[in-house]
Design a protein around this motif. Structure first.
Motif, PDB file in Angstrom:
ATOM      1  N   LEU A 745      31.562  -9.832  24.804  1.00  0.00           N
ATOM      2  CA  LEU A 745      31.937  -9.411  26.154  1.00  0.00           C
ATOM      3  C   LEU A 745      33.248  -8.629  26.141  1.00  0.00           C
ATOM      4  CD1 LEU A 745      30.884 -12.548  28.233  1.00  0.00           C
ATOM      5  CD2 LEU A 745      29.799 -10.287  28.171  1.00  0.00           C
ATOM      6  N   ALA A 746      34.190  -9.074  25.306  1.00  0.00           N
ATOM      7  CA  ALA A 746      35.483  -8.371  25.225  1.00  0.00           C
ATOM      8  C   ALA A 746      35.295  -6.957  24.687  1.00  0.00           C
ATOM      9  CB  ALA A 746      36.450  -9.158  24.346  1.00  0.00           C
ATOM     10  N   LEU A 747      34.432  -6.829  23.675  1.00  0.00           N
ATOM     11  CA  LEU A 747      34.190  -5.502  23.091  1.00  0.00           C
ATOM     12  C   LEU A 747      33.544  -4.582  24.131  1.00  0.00           C
ATOM     13  CD1 LEU A 747      34.544  -4.063  20.345  1.00  0.00           C
ATOM     14  CD2 LEU A 747      32.159  -4.610  19.875  1.00  0.00           C
ATOM     15  N   ALA A 748      32.550  -5.135  24.842  1.00  0.00           N
ATOM     16  CA  ALA A 748      31.889  -4.349  25.877  1.00  0.00           C
ATOM     17  C   ALA A 748      32.888  -3.967  26.969  1.00  0.00           C
ATOM     18  CB  ALA A 748      30.724  -5.134  26.473  1.00  0.00           C
ATOM     19  N   ALA A 749      33.778  -4.926  27.321  1.00  0.00           N
ATOM     20  CA  ALA A 749      34.785  -4.647  28.350  1.00  0.00           C
ATOM     21  C   ALA A 749      35.707  -3.528  27.895  1.00  0.00           C
ATOM     22  CB  ALA A 749      35.576  -5.906  28.653  1.00  0.00           C
ATOM     23  N   ALA A 750      36.047  -3.508  26.612  1.00  0.00           N
ATOM     24  CA  ALA A 750      36.921  -2.446  26.094  1.00  0.00           C
ATOM     25  C   ALA A 750      36.260  -1.091  26.278  1.00  0.00           C
ATOM     26  CB  ALA A 750      37.234  -2.700  24.620  1.00  0.00           C
ATOM     27  N   ALA A 751      34.940  -1.038  25.983  1.00  0.00           N
ATOM     28  CA  ALA A 751      34.225   0.231  26.158  1.00  0.00           C
ATOM     29  C   ALA A 751      34.192   0.611  27.629  1.00  0.00           C
ATOM     30  CB  ALA A 751      32.806   0.110  25.604  1.00  0.00           C
ATOM     31  N   GLY A 752      33.945  -0.372  28.489  1.00  0.00           N
ATOM     32  CA  GLY A 752      33.930  -0.106  29.922  1.00  0.00           C
ATOM     33  C   GLY A 752      35.291   0.360  30.417  1.00  0.00           C
ATOM     34  N   TRP A 753      36.343  -0.287  29.917  1.00  0.00           N
ATOM     35  CA  TRP A 753      37.725   0.063  30.290  1.00  0.00           C
ATOM     36  C   TRP A 753      38.011   1.512  29.932  1.00  0.00           C
ATOM     37  CZ3 TRP A 753      41.280  -2.454  33.093  1.00  0.00           C
ATOM     38  CH2 TRP A 753      42.597  -2.012  33.030  1.00  0.00           C
ATOM     39  N   MET A 754      37.489   1.940  28.776  1.00  0.00           N
ATOM     40  CA  MET A 754      37.714   3.314  28.323  1.00  0.00           C
ATOM     41  C   MET A 754      37.066   4.305  29.288  1.00  0.00           C
ATOM     42  SD  MET A 754      36.755   4.966  24.656  1.00  0.00           S
ATOM     43  CE  MET A 754      34.987   4.949  24.859  1.00  0.00           C
ATOM     44  N   LEU A 755      35.883   3.947  29.805  1.00  0.00           N
ATOM     45  CA  LEU A 755      35.174   4.873  30.690  1.00  0.00           C
ATOM     46  C   LEU A 755      35.751   4.866  32.101  1.00  0.00           C
ATOM     47  CD1 LEU A 755      31.469   4.302  29.640  1.00  0.00           C
ATOM     48  CD2 LEU A 755      33.081   6.039  28.864  1.00  0.00           C
ATOM     49  N   ARG A 756      36.527   3.779  32.429  1.00  0.00           N
ATOM     50  CA  ARG A 756      37.061   3.601  33.782  1.00  0.00           C
ATOM     51  C   ARG A 756      37.747   4.868  34.256  1.00  0.00           C
ATOM     52  NH1 ARG A 756      42.359   2.026  34.757  1.00  0.00           N
ATOM     53  NH2 ARG A 756      42.405   2.228  32.518  1.00  0.00           N
ATOM     54  N   ASN A 757      38.678   5.397  33.442  1.00  0.00           N
ATOM     55  CA  ASN A 757      39.280   6.672  33.826  1.00  0.00           C
ATOM     56  C   ASN A 757      38.976   7.727  32.747  1.00  0.00           C
ATOM     57  OD1 ASN A 757      40.744   5.560  31.870  1.00  0.00           O
ATOM     58  ND2 ASN A 757      42.739   5.635  32.913  1.00  0.00           N
ATOM     59  N   GLY A 758      37.790   7.562  32.161  1.00  0.00           N
ATOM     60  CA  GLY A 758      37.387   8.475  31.083  1.00  0.00           C
ATOM     61  C   GLY A 758      37.035   9.843  31.639  1.00  0.00           C
ATOM     62  N   PRO A 759      36.834  10.807  30.768  1.00  0.00           N
ATOM     63  CA  PRO A 759      36.542  12.170  31.208  1.00  0.00           C
ATOM     64  C   PRO A 759      35.123  12.279  31.756  1.00  0.00           C
ATOM     65  CG  PRO A 759      36.428  12.010  28.833  1.00  0.00           C
ATOM     66  CD  PRO A 759      36.816  10.651  29.314  1.00  0.00           C
ATOM     67  N   ASP A 760      34.913  13.319  32.538  1.00  0.00           N
ATOM     68  CA  ASP A 760      33.599  13.608  33.088  1.00  0.00           C
ATOM     69  C   ASP A 760      32.667  14.047  31.937  1.00  0.00           C
ATOM     70  OD1 ASP A 760      31.428  14.568  34.372  1.00  0.00           O
ATOM     71  OD2 ASP A 760      32.443  16.300  35.271  1.00  0.00           O
ATOM     72  N   PRO A 761      31.540  13.349  31.740  1.00  0.00           N
ATOM     73  CA  PRO A 761      30.686  13.701  30.591  1.00  0.00           C
ATOM     74  C   PRO A 761      30.020  15.067  30.722  1.00  0.00           C
ATOM     75  CG  PRO A 761      29.615  12.060  31.965  1.00  0.00           C
ATOM     76  CD  PRO A 761      31.003  12.212  32.499  1.00  0.00           C
ATOM     77  N   THR A 762      29.972  15.637  31.927  1.00  0.00           N
ATOM     78  CA  THR A 762      29.268  16.911  32.058  1.00  0.00           C
ATOM     79  C   THR A 762      30.190  18.116  31.915  1.00  0.00           C
ATOM     80  OG1 THR A 762      29.568  16.859  34.445  1.00  0.00           O
ATOM     81  CG2 THR A 762      27.517  15.938  33.607  1.00  0.00           C
ATOM     82  N   SER A 763      31.522  17.879  31.855  1.00  0.00           N
ATOM     83  CA  SER A 763      32.410  19.038  31.889  1.00  0.00           C
ATOM     84  C   SER A 763      32.772  19.547  30.492  1.00  0.00           C
ATOM     85  CB  SER A 763      33.690  18.708  32.661  1.00  0.00           C
ATOM     86  OG  SER A 763      34.421  17.741  31.951  1.00  0.00           O
TER      87      SER A 763
END
Lengths: 836, 181
Positions: A745-763
């Motif tokens: 769960l912690a590992l998954a949360a880290a990935a989620g945390w990264m996407l929280r303010n991550g870049p727009d995947p389409t740009s």
């Protein structure tokens, strides 16, 4: 004599009756849906692959009609593009690969002296996925929705902007589902060859075909993942607009070419090596001798496999590769001729030392020599860069690849089908028609493709829909078309002859070719259970050393005679020495593979019609059925070591630390790891080669993410180990399970945390890559979580014990993989931002 | 290459034919593997690869004093050419070059991947969106040379052709000044 023979005969008959009740599928059509036996699965596989060969052949005839005359009005350019794309796709993905998989599923257990493949249900699953995926692609073609970008689907031509319809999606989703089935078969082959053999069959005593298939299966596990990744990227770009191949947003169309040929070149050897293995099996028998230089041949197969991963760039000589790169890949490409030469001369040397007989299989092998040597020589020419610059993308290439694939693959495979016909049907090929078919096919082949070499040298580009009369190519193309039709008639005669022989030819006696290997030690046609008892062997040609071996096997002299425990059992041996190690308990008939294949195919194919919800539901179905599938094996009580015969007491495969499922997981993770490695390669490639980098902004790691990831990774490595230890010591495994859960769960949360303010995947491609890396982490977190829940439930219901700790060890394997690749993925995403 | 390949093919077939006569002979590893399997192909391949590399080097776009530069831009299904020596000058479907001087073509594409191929002047090289590839052309004689796009590019691929016109020195100057020679 009779009074003495009587009891023995009846012993063999008794064993046969017992085994047949345990191993048979129910009669009728229902039997085909639930059967998991390698004889049935292999035959189904072989029949369907042959049907696709016929379809691919008909497409080839359409191509040759179109090109027979200048300014042909037979097909419009749009239709013609679909036809040649489908011809290549059908032949490569729906015929060539499945056909040798079919033969190896049919034949490997017999050659290795075992009763079935290691994962019978996985084999059945693979066949059904292939049948559904392949049929979907054909149906799409009939509806006029076929892909039309050529069988290697280069973007941007295959991107949404230039291929707006669903043709490209049909290709990407259909072919990827078939690759999933190929990976399933490869896992099965590797585990079978490494562990499921006759007693005493050390690695050095393995039949040559088993060596070849081991190499090929490992190649499939390492070569298909780059291609699957390429397809995933392209499909994601098409469906969601993430720019992996679009230059303006940091993508690069060349990335596809690298990923495709990283698969595509090994693919050529993945197709050739099984045929070479067949030649190595059949030719010595036809020459009434042993193969010359067994060790040399094995070494040649392995080095060919290794080298084949270093030459993909020779398909890209005209894409603007720097001079030094060209030199390296040109040299590497010519180098493959060395192991190939070793094989060819091993075979000719074998004939040299033997007394060859011209049976029909031998005739086809001679057809192979006359054709393949030419294909090999033109291959060497193409490795010379300046020559390639001229003939690249002309009919010369098309002719070369047909010399290699038809000469190097189809001809030996026809030899193999004739050779093994008695084993499959119990009848010995007899008719003159077979020889006539040979003498029609091979000359017609050479007429067709020699003409095409010539057309290529005169400058005829591949894939052009028409040409002008004044270009002077009419006579050549017309000859090629005449040859192609004769060739089609030849192949039709071969299929007809095989069909007639299968039904009408006289019954064959046991071991009709006087071969030395174990697959001929069975009654004909080969019964579903294969061997009455697992034999003990002392050399590479056990039947030469002991001609009475078949009778002794039938009488039950060996391991695991009959089926005393009323379940499907076979022997698992030590990988290197072949010493008996475990008793494998194989699953019986089951509808699960068929059902799982339906939902799997649905999840792949539903997106074609925009039914994303159906696809998501099907995925849930896949997970549910997979869990149920795993649940149905295993034991609630310790059985203890069982009597394996010949005085040996062995543990069953349920009660060992490395059950077959552990080996299967290891190999699946190998493929998964290569897939992940390809993703990192793609990331590095885009970063260094693609225009429009660096992206507008990187992502900053901060503190929370890395701490979550690091802690989670550690817990994920530690938790399963503690669980295994607790189970092995009969202690409560709560701490270990909890730790694993927290870790994932912690590992998954880290990935989620990264996407929280991550870049727009389409740009930008960077953003898209970051999302894909996070997706890798999340997907594996979900898988680990499902496995964890499964294990907890199994422990609770009493399916584990100090002896039965294999399932916990399988979880440990997956958790380790999730932790290591997860940390790598997050590091790769964060690194540029941290150092910027 | 055709002759040496033919010779090797005949050699292997003769070996096969002799092997097929039903007289068992002794086959030694030294001859069949070290000799035919390893040394024989290595010797031929090494020399062939070396020859290919030297030839490839000679065809490479290396600096030259009298070099001419042009740009070729591919699109579905046309070619546009521009000239470094005459900014603003654009031609479509017909590339003008001087005969007897090395010409470097900078290739790129605005849509899908194409390939630039004038069989009598050079090998082929891809025009890839986002990349610029440089190809060396050399025409010894003035005249028209046929060219074609050699990477499948969709519906109009068959007709995606162009020509190259090599001019004598005087005509080349006339062309650059914007007049049809």
């Amino acid at each position: 004599m009779t009074p003495r023979l009587g009891p023995r005969r009846s012993r063999a008959l008794q064993l046969h009756r017992k085994l047949i009740t345990v191993w048979s599928a129910p009669p009728g059509w229902r039997g085909w849906l639930v059967t998991t036996n390698n004889n049935d699965i292999g035959l189904l596989f072989l029949g369907v692959a042959t049907a696709f060969f016929v379809i691919g052949g008909l497409l080839a005839m359409l191509i040759r009609i179109q090109l027979a005359t200048p300014r042909s009005a037979f097909m419009a350019a749009e239709t013609y593009s679909q036809i040649f794309t489908m011809h290549g796709t059908v032949m490569m993905f729906l015929f060539a690969i499945p056909f040798f998989e079919a033969l190896s599923i049919l034949l490997l257990p017999g050659m290795l002296g075992t009763r079935d493949m290691a994962f019978p249900r996985l084999g059945a699953f693979g066949v059904w996925v292939y049948i559904f995926g392949g049929s979907a692609v054909i149906v799409a073609m009939i509806m006029g929705l076929a892909p039309d970008g050529g069988w290697f689907m280069y973007p941007p031509l295959s991107s949404t902007a230039f291929s707006p319809g669903i043709g490209a999606d049909v290709w990407l989703l259909g072919i990827t589902s078939i690759e999933v089935s190929a990976i399933a078969a490869a896992v099965e082959v590797v585990v079978t060859v490494l562990r499921y053999r006759a007693a005493g069959m050390s690695l050095a005593r393995m039949p040559i075909f088993a060596w070849y298939m081991l190499v090929v299966a490992l190649m499939i596990l390492t070569a298909f993942p780059p291609m699957i990744l390429g397809s995933v990227l392209l499909e994601v770009e098409r469906a969601l607009g993430w720019p992996f191949y679009r230059v303006e947003e940091g993508g690069d169309p060349l990335l596809w070419q690298h990923l495709f040929w990283l698969f595509g070149h090994p693919e050529v050897y993945i197709i050739f090596l099984p045929a070479a293995g067949m030649i190595g099996t059949i030719l010595p028998v036809m020459a009434r001798t042993q193969i010359l230089g067994y060790g040399w041949v094995v070494a040649a197969a392995i080095s060919l496999a290794v080298l084949s991963f270093g030459l993909w760039v020779h398909h890209m000589f005209a894409t603007g590769i720097p001079q030094l790169g060209l030199a390296f890949f040109s040299a590497a490409s010519t180098l493959v001729a060395v192991p190939t030469a070793v094989m060819v001369f091993a075979w000719i040397g074998t004939l040299w030392q033997g007394r060859p007989v011209m049976h029909l299989p031998m005739l086809w092998i001679l057809g192979f020599f006359a054709t393949f040597v030419i294909g090999g020589l033109t291959g060497v020419m193409l490795a010379i860069v300046p020559f390639d610059w001229q003939v690249h993308d002309t009919h010369f290439i098309v002719a070369h690849l047909h010399y290699v694939l038809i000469g190097g693959y189809v001809f030996p495979m026809i030899a193999a089908v004739y050779y093994f016909l008695p084993l499959l049907t119990g009848r010995h090929p007899q008719f003159r028609l077979g020889r006539i078919a040979f003498w029609v096919t091979v000359p017609a082949f050479h007429l067709t493709f020699l003409a095409m070499h010539w057309a290529g040298l005169l400058g005829q580009r591949r894939r052009i829909a028409t040409y002008e009369a004044e270009q002077g190519w009419e006579a050549i193309n017309f000859s090629a078309s005449i040859g192609a039709f004769a060739l089609a008639i030849g192949f039709a005669l071969v299929i007809l002859d095989l069909g007639l022989n299968a039904v009408l030819a006289p019954r064959s006696r046991r071991n009709p070719w006087a071969a030395g290997t174990l697959e001929w030690a069975v009654p004909l046609p080969s019964p579903v259970y294969g061997f009455g008892a697992i034999p003990v062997i002392e050399g590479r040609a056990p039947l030469d050393m002991d001609p009475a071996l078949p009778h002794r096997i039938a009488r039950g002299e060996g391991y695991l005679a009959g089926a005393d425990r009323h379940r499907r059992e076979t022997l698992i041996v030590d990988t290197a020495t072949g010493a008996p190690a475990q008793v494998a308990v194989l699953p019986g008939n089951s509808i699960l593979p068929f059902l799982l294949a339906i939902v799997t195919s649905l999840s792949f194919l539903a997106p074609l019609f925009g039914a994303h919800l159906v696809s998501a539901l099907a995925l849930v179905g896949v997970a549910g059925l997979a869990v149920f599938w795993a649940w149905t094996s295993g034991r609630k009580v310790d059985e203890g070591p069982v009597d394996a015969g010949l005085g040996q007491i062995l543990p069953t495969s349920h009660e060992v630390p490395d059950p077959p499922g552990w080996w299967g997981s290891l190999l699946l993770l190998l493929a998964d790891g290569v897939h992940f490695g390809s993703l990192l390669f793609g990331y590095a490639f885009l970063w260094t080669i693609a225009p429009n980098w660096p992206p507008p902004s990187w992502i900053t790691p901060g503190l929370v993410g890395p701490i979550l990831a690091g802690g989670g990774g550690l817990a994920l490595m530690f938790g399963p180990r503690r669980t295994v230890r607790a189970i092995s010591r009969s202690q409560p495994p709560r701490t270990g399970l909890a730790l694993t859960g927290v870790g994932v769960l912690a590992l998954a949360a880290a990935a989620g945390w990264m996407l929280r303010n991550g870049p727009d995947p389409t740009s930008h491609a960077f953003g898209a890559t970051v999302w894909l890396l996070a997706g890798h982490v999340l997907l594996h977190a979900v898988i680990t979580l499902i496995m964890l829940g499964f294990l907890a439930l199994r422990i609770w219901r009493g399916y584990t014990s100090p002896r039965r700790n294999g399932e916990a060890r399988i979880l440990q394997l997956w958790a380790d993989f999730t932790a290591v690749t997860g940390l790598l993925a997050l590091t790769a995403a964060w690194a540029p931002g941290a150092f910027a | 290459m055709l002759w040496s390949s033919g010779t090797i093919f005949v050699f292997v077939m003769v070996l096969l034919a002799v092997a097929l006569r039903r007289v068992p002979r002794i086959a030694t590893e030294r001859f069949w593997f070290w000799g035919l399997g390893v040394v024989f192909p290595l010797a031929i391949l090494a020399s062939l690869t070396l020859y290919g590399l030297i030839l490839g080097q000679r065809l490479a776009p290396v600096p030259a004093p009298d070099l001419v530069r042009v740009e070729a831009e591919a699109r579905q299904w046309a070619w546009t050419f521009r000239y470094a020596d005459a900014p603003g000058l654009v031609t479509h479907g017909l590339l003008h070059i001087p005969a007897g001087r090395p010409v470097d073509v900078d290739l790129t594409s605005v849509d899908v991947i194409h390939s630039f191929w004038v069989p009598r002047l050079a090998g082929k090289l891809d025009a890839i969106p986002g990349h610029v590839n440089r190809l060396r052309l050399s025409a010894d004689q003035p005249g028209d040379y046929a060219g074609a796009s050699a990477e499948f590019s969709g519906r109009g691929y068959t007709g995606h052709v162009f020509s190259v016109r090599a001019h004598a020195p005087a005509d080349w100057q006339t062309f650059l000044q914007g007049m049809n020679p």
